[in-house]
Enzyme design. Structure first.
Site, PDB file in Angstrom:
ATOM      1  NE  ARG A 131      -2.391   4.607  -4.687  1.00  0.00           N
ATOM      2  CZ  ARG A 131      -2.161   5.622  -3.860  1.00  0.00           C
ATOM      3  NH1 ARG A 131      -3.106   6.495  -3.585  1.00  0.00           N
ATOM      4  NH2 ARG A 131      -0.978   5.754  -3.314  1.00  0.00           N
ATOM      5  CE  LYS A 184       4.425   4.304  -5.658  1.00  0.00           C
ATOM      6  NZ  LYS A 184       3.203   5.085  -5.784  1.00  0.00           N
ATOM      7  NE  ARG A 196       2.544  16.834  -1.863  1.00  0.00           N
ATOM      8  CZ  ARG A 196       3.241  16.339  -2.874  1.00  0.00           C
ATOM      9  NH1 ARG A 196       4.536  16.280  -2.809  1.00  0.00           N
ATOM     10  NH2 ARG A 196       2.648  15.908  -3.956  1.00  0.00           N
TER      11      ARG A 196
HETATM   12  C1  BTN Z   1       0.506   3.849  -7.907  1.00  0.00           C
HETATM   13  O1  BTN Z   1       1.296   3.770  -6.962  1.00  0.00           O
HETATM   14  O2  BTN Z   1       0.206   4.936  -8.418  1.00  0.00           O
HETATM   15  C2  BTN Z   1      -0.087   2.580  -8.436  1.00  0.00           C
HETATM   16  C3  BTN Z   1       0.742   1.964  -9.526  1.00  0.00           C
HETATM   17  C4  BTN Z   1       0.176   0.662 -10.071  1.00  0.00           C
HETATM   18  C5  BTN Z   1       0.917   0.197 -11.301  1.00  0.00           C
HETATM   19  C6  BTN Z   1       0.495  -1.170 -11.723  1.00  0.00           C
HETATM   20  S1  BTN Z   1       1.567  -1.858 -12.937  1.00  0.00           S
HETATM   21  C7  BTN Z   1       0.438  -3.145 -13.217  1.00  0.00           C
HETATM   22  C8  BTN Z   1      -0.948  -2.558 -13.183  1.00  0.00           C
HETATM   23  N1  BTN Z   1      -1.313  -2.035 -14.493  1.00  0.00           N
HETATM   24  C9  BTN Z   1      -1.434  -0.721 -14.481  1.00  0.00           C
HETATM   25  O3  BTN Z   1      -1.726  -0.028 -15.470  1.00  0.00           O
HETATM   26  N2  BTN Z   1      -1.199  -0.222 -13.267  1.00  0.00           N
HETATM   27  C10 BTN Z   1      -0.901  -1.278 -12.321  1.00  0.00           C
END
Ligand code: BTN
Length: 332
Positions: A122, A187, A323
């Site tokens: 994100r 996380k 945060r």
């Molecule tokens: C986050 O917490 O920032 C979200 C992470 C999401 C990662 C997943 S892995 C599969 C899918 N493909 C990506 O490029 N991103 C999501």
């Protein structure tokens, strides 16, 4: 030279094989084996070379397998899934499915990869995605609701992922708004939702899920926040094929329920797992920084904060960061 799945399959048990042995088994020369090894290494596969012994993977891996994943998805949901595209190496499973609209006859399609070269998190962050150790999967799903009615979907997805993770035996999972999955204040998994469609008509959503399964091989420095992984918590190996099936199954169940009833039916479960509930927090948006006491979420999944003047406000938007001000050492 293209990626060789048969070579990776041979090496997946973590045993040593000489170049000659591999060449004999694959029906090619040692030089060809060497080239195939280089292709794997350039994609990020960690291979040990030892003179006199040959090659082996740094650790044994269970390779992702479409048949195993499909067989483990509960039958009732499986009929809604047109397939699972399994890749060795991809830019991003979300990007792939964003570029692959569903046909009229499809409701859902999944994609999973061993390695992502440009895994996305994100707020434009990178999602570190090394070979064979974690889960990188996406589901593209058709909703009958329009984009405007998807409020709270990303939180419902967070609940669905925790339901899948719990099936591995892990306990004490928490959610941090909107949908980060935490364990012991670190996380464990993240969710990235991307939408295509009209604000009123039906729309398609790509739901991306990254779960840390065995993250010991990549360095803490590559990730800008405290993280944990399933195998070190459970102290046992976790089948990524089974976990993928559980995540896809729970996502499809949640997507169908959300399409009929919206976020309201997920809200209570989300609130129970809310790790910031009652804490003094700072909410950062591009426009402002707001400090308040976190009071959970409303019926649309908006974050509720009680501000210093005693007023209660709700905050929407997928790209805000939260945060903990004092009590929790978590990062947005
Ligand atoms: C986050 O917490 O920032 C979200 C992470 C999401 C990662 C997943 S892995 C599969 C899918 N493909 C990506 O490029 N991103 C999501």
């Amino acid at each position: 030279m293209a990626f060789s799945r048969p070579l990776l399959q041979l090496l997946s048990n973590g045993h040593f094989y000489s170049g000659t042995q591999l060449g004999d088994m694959l029906g090619c020369s040692r030089a060809a084996v060497w080239k195939m090894i280089q292709v794997l290494e350039s994609a990020g596969v960690d291979i040990f070379h030892v003179r006199g012994k040959g090659y082996r993977l740094a650790r044994a891996v269970e390779l992702l397998d479409e048949k195993q994943i499909l067989a483990a998805i509960p039958g009732a949901s499986r009929s809604y899934l047109s397939g699972v595209d399994v890749f060795f190496d991809i830019d991003s499973t979300n990007t792939y499915l964003m570029q692959r609209p569903l046909s009229h006859s499809e409701v859902g399609r999944a994609c999973i990869a061993e390695v992502q070269q440009f895994g996305r998190g994100r707020r434009g962050r990178q999602w570190v995605s090394p070979f064979g150790s974690n889960l990188y999967l996406s589901l593209r799903w058709r909703f009958s609701r329009g984009v405007a009615q998807l409020g709270g979907l990303s939180l419902a997805v967070g609940v669905a992922v925790t339901n899948a993770l719990r099936q591995t035996g892990v306990k004490g999972l928490g959610l941090k708004w909107p949908n980060d999955i935490f364990l012991q204040n670190k996380k464990l998994a993240g969710v990235l939702l991307e939408v295509s469609g009209e604000s009123s008509g039906p729309c398609e959503v790509v739901i991306g899920v990254g779960v840390n399964v065995c993250s010991t091989e990549f360095s803490q420095e590559a990730i800008d926040q405290p993280w944990t992984d399933l195998e070190s918590i459970l102290e046992k190996r976790v089948s990524r094929n089974l976990l993928a099936a559980q995540v896809i199954g729970e996502l499809m169940t949640a997507a169908q329920l959300f399409d009929k009833q919206g976020f309201a039916v997920f809200r209570e479960e989300w609130m129970v797992m809310d790790i910031l509930s009652g804490h003094d927090v700072v909410l950062m948006t591009p426009a402002a920084e707001v400090r308040g006491i976190e009071e959970g979420v409303d019926m649309d999944g908006a974050l509720l904060l009680t501000l210093g003047d005693g007023s209660r406000q709700s905050f929407h938007g997928g790209e805000v960061s939260l945060r903990a001000a004092r009590t929790l050492a978590v990062n947005a």
